[in-house]
Design a protein around this motif. Sequence first.
Motif, PDB file in Angstrom:
ATOM      1  N   LEU A 124       9.572 -16.676  -4.934  1.00  0.00           N
ATOM      2  CA  LEU A 124      10.051 -15.294  -4.810  1.00  0.00           C
ATOM      3  C   LEU A 124      10.101 -14.593  -6.167  1.00  0.00           C
ATOM      4  O   LEU A 124       9.783 -13.404  -6.267  1.00  0.00           O
ATOM      5  CB  LEU A 124      11.435 -15.285  -4.160  1.00  0.00           C
ATOM      6  N   LYS A 125      10.511 -15.311  -7.186  1.00  0.00           N
ATOM      7  CA  LYS A 125      10.564 -14.715  -8.526  1.00  0.00           C
ATOM      8  C   LYS A 125       9.178 -14.254  -8.964  1.00  0.00           C
ATOM      9  O   LYS A 125       9.003 -13.134  -9.465  1.00  0.00           O
ATOM     10  CB  LYS A 125      11.133 -15.726  -9.520  1.00  0.00           C
ATOM     11  N   SER A 126       8.186 -15.117  -8.764  1.00  0.00           N
ATOM     12  CA  SER A 126       6.811 -14.750  -9.134  1.00  0.00           C
ATOM     13  C   SER A 126       6.282 -13.622  -8.256  1.00  0.00           C
ATOM     14  O   SER A 126       5.589 -12.721  -8.736  1.00  0.00           O
ATOM     15  CB  SER A 126       5.900 -15.977  -9.019  1.00  0.00           C
ATOM     16  N   TRP A 127       6.608 -13.679  -6.948  1.00  0.00           N
ATOM     17  CA  TRP A 127       6.123 -12.644  -6.036  1.00  0.00           C
ATOM     18  C   TRP A 127       6.696 -11.273  -6.391  1.00  0.00           C
ATOM     19  O   TRP A 127       5.964 -10.271  -6.371  1.00  0.00           O
ATOM     20  CB  TRP A 127       6.500 -12.993  -4.597  1.00  0.00           C
ATOM     21  N   LEU A 128       7.965 -11.200  -6.726  1.00  0.00           N
ATOM     22  CA  LEU A 128       8.575  -9.913  -7.070  1.00  0.00           C
ATOM     23  C   LEU A 128       7.934  -9.312  -8.315  1.00  0.00           C
ATOM     24  O   LEU A 128       7.735  -8.093  -8.397  1.00  0.00           O
ATOM     25  CB  LEU A 128      10.082 -10.082  -7.264  1.00  0.00           C
ATOM     26  N   VAL A 173      -0.517  -5.894   1.723  1.00  0.00           N
ATOM     27  CA  VAL A 173      -0.954  -6.931   0.789  1.00  0.00           C
ATOM     28  C   VAL A 173       0.266  -7.664   0.223  1.00  0.00           C
ATOM     29  O   VAL A 173       0.303  -8.897   0.151  1.00  0.00           O
ATOM     30  CB  VAL A 173      -1.793  -6.320  -0.351  1.00  0.00           C
ATOM     31  N   CYS A 174       1.282  -6.895  -0.167  1.00  0.00           N
ATOM     32  CA  CYS A 174       2.493  -7.496  -0.746  1.00  0.00           C
ATOM     33  C   CYS A 174       3.228  -8.365   0.270  1.00  0.00           C
ATOM     34  O   CYS A 174       3.640  -9.490  -0.044  1.00  0.00           O
ATOM     35  CB  CYS A 174       3.417  -6.400  -1.268  1.00  0.00           C
ATOM     36  N   VAL A 233       4.544  -7.971  -7.187  1.00  0.00           N
ATOM     37  CA  VAL A 233       4.701  -6.686  -6.504  1.00  0.00           C
ATOM     38  C   VAL A 233       4.929  -5.571  -7.520  1.00  0.00           C
ATOM     39  O   VAL A 233       4.338  -4.493  -7.419  1.00  0.00           O
ATOM     40  CB  VAL A 233       5.867  -6.747  -5.499  1.00  0.00           C
ATOM     41  N   GLN A 234       5.776  -5.826  -8.497  1.00  0.00           N
ATOM     42  CA  GLN A 234       6.063  -4.817  -9.512  1.00  0.00           C
ATOM     43  C   GLN A 234       4.798  -4.409 -10.262  1.00  0.00           C
ATOM     44  O   GLN A 234       4.500  -3.220 -10.413  1.00  0.00           O
ATOM     45  CB  GLN A 234       7.103  -5.358 -10.501  1.00  0.00           C
ATOM     46  N   VAL A 235       4.030  -5.392 -10.719  1.00  0.00           N
ATOM     47  CA  VAL A 235       2.801  -5.103 -11.474  1.00  0.00           C
ATOM     48  C   VAL A 235       1.777  -4.391 -10.591  1.00  0.00           C
ATOM     49  O   VAL A 235       1.150  -3.405 -11.004  1.00  0.00           O
ATOM     50  CB  VAL A 235       2.207  -6.403 -12.048  1.00  0.00           C
ATOM     51  N   TRP A 244      -1.041   0.553  -9.050  1.00  0.00           N
ATOM     52  CA  TRP A 244      -1.425   1.459  -7.960  1.00  0.00           C
ATOM     53  C   TRP A 244      -0.998   2.887  -8.264  1.00  0.00           C
ATOM     54  O   TRP A 244      -1.714   3.835  -7.938  1.00  0.00           O
ATOM     55  CB  TRP A 244      -0.798   0.974  -6.665  1.00  0.00           C
ATOM     56  N   LEU A 245       0.158   3.061  -8.894  1.00  0.00           N
ATOM     57  CA  LEU A 245       0.589   4.408  -9.278  1.00  0.00           C
ATOM     58  C   LEU A 245      -0.341   5.008 -10.322  1.00  0.00           C
ATOM     59  O   LEU A 245      -0.540   6.224 -10.368  1.00  0.00           O
ATOM     60  CB  LEU A 245       2.015   4.366  -9.838  1.00  0.00           C
ATOM     61  N   THR A 246      -0.916   4.153 -11.154  1.00  0.00           N
ATOM     62  CA  THR A 246      -1.860   4.628 -12.179  1.00  0.00           C
ATOM     63  C   THR A 246      -3.200   4.977 -11.563  1.00  0.00           C
ATOM     64  O   THR A 246      -3.816   5.986 -11.893  1.00  0.00           O
ATOM     65  CB  THR A 246      -2.049   3.547 -13.257  1.00  0.00           C
TER      66      THR A 246
END
Length: 235
Positions: free
Chosen positions: A151-155, A179-180, A158-160, A165-167
């Motif tokens: 979960l730590k790696s997945w979060l 996907v997430c 998701v953040q990255v 995606w916003l960029t």
Amino acid sequence: MPPRKRLTPADRRVQLLAVGARLFAARPYADVLMEEVAEEAGVSRALLYRHFPSKHALFAAVYQQAADQLLAETRLDPADSLVEQLVQGMDVHLDYFVANRNAVLAANRVLAGDPVIQTIMTNELDALRARLLAVLPLADEGAREAVSGVLKSWLVFVQVLCVDWLTQATCTRTQLRDVCVGAVLGALRPLLAEDPAPDRPSQGPGAGTWSLPAGRMAHRERSAADGGEESEAQG
């Protein structure tokens, strides 16, 4: 400058945070000036600096408030399936990311590595991880440690992915969310005592589609229509 209103210190802070949040959402971090915040709030610069000694301090307070609100709105309701909980949590965060693109990019790009901002983000991710651990079917303490690491790696993933995606939006918002959600379900399956999504195939056609049941999807689409938004905006 708008007429100055007398407010209690607590109410004045709330007002300044609201003005700051609006400006940081609308413009890149470098383009937001403290003088403009004071003018929009109808206060003197001296009063603004009494509450927030720098633009960095104001942004940090705005981002902390946003993190607290995101945690409050991410329900992880045990009455819902894990897929529904993940979809709801992703939608809450994507709503904020899209509406506050400049603020999110400032926190993750302009102020990347800033210890104050990083602490805010880390604390939110740790809180989300703890909530997910509380609703997952874990066989024993060994499984808990393994799942916590995933979960730590997945979060962070998701953040990255969301910041990238916003960029540059290389897929739709719904595809990004799916996907997430699909990534964490696939990663958790080998570690859990029960299949976290038994009604969803782990392989084969359509395995990567993690949508809501038809009834809930229709409700979301009606809500979006009532709010004058496209149903896509709510996933």
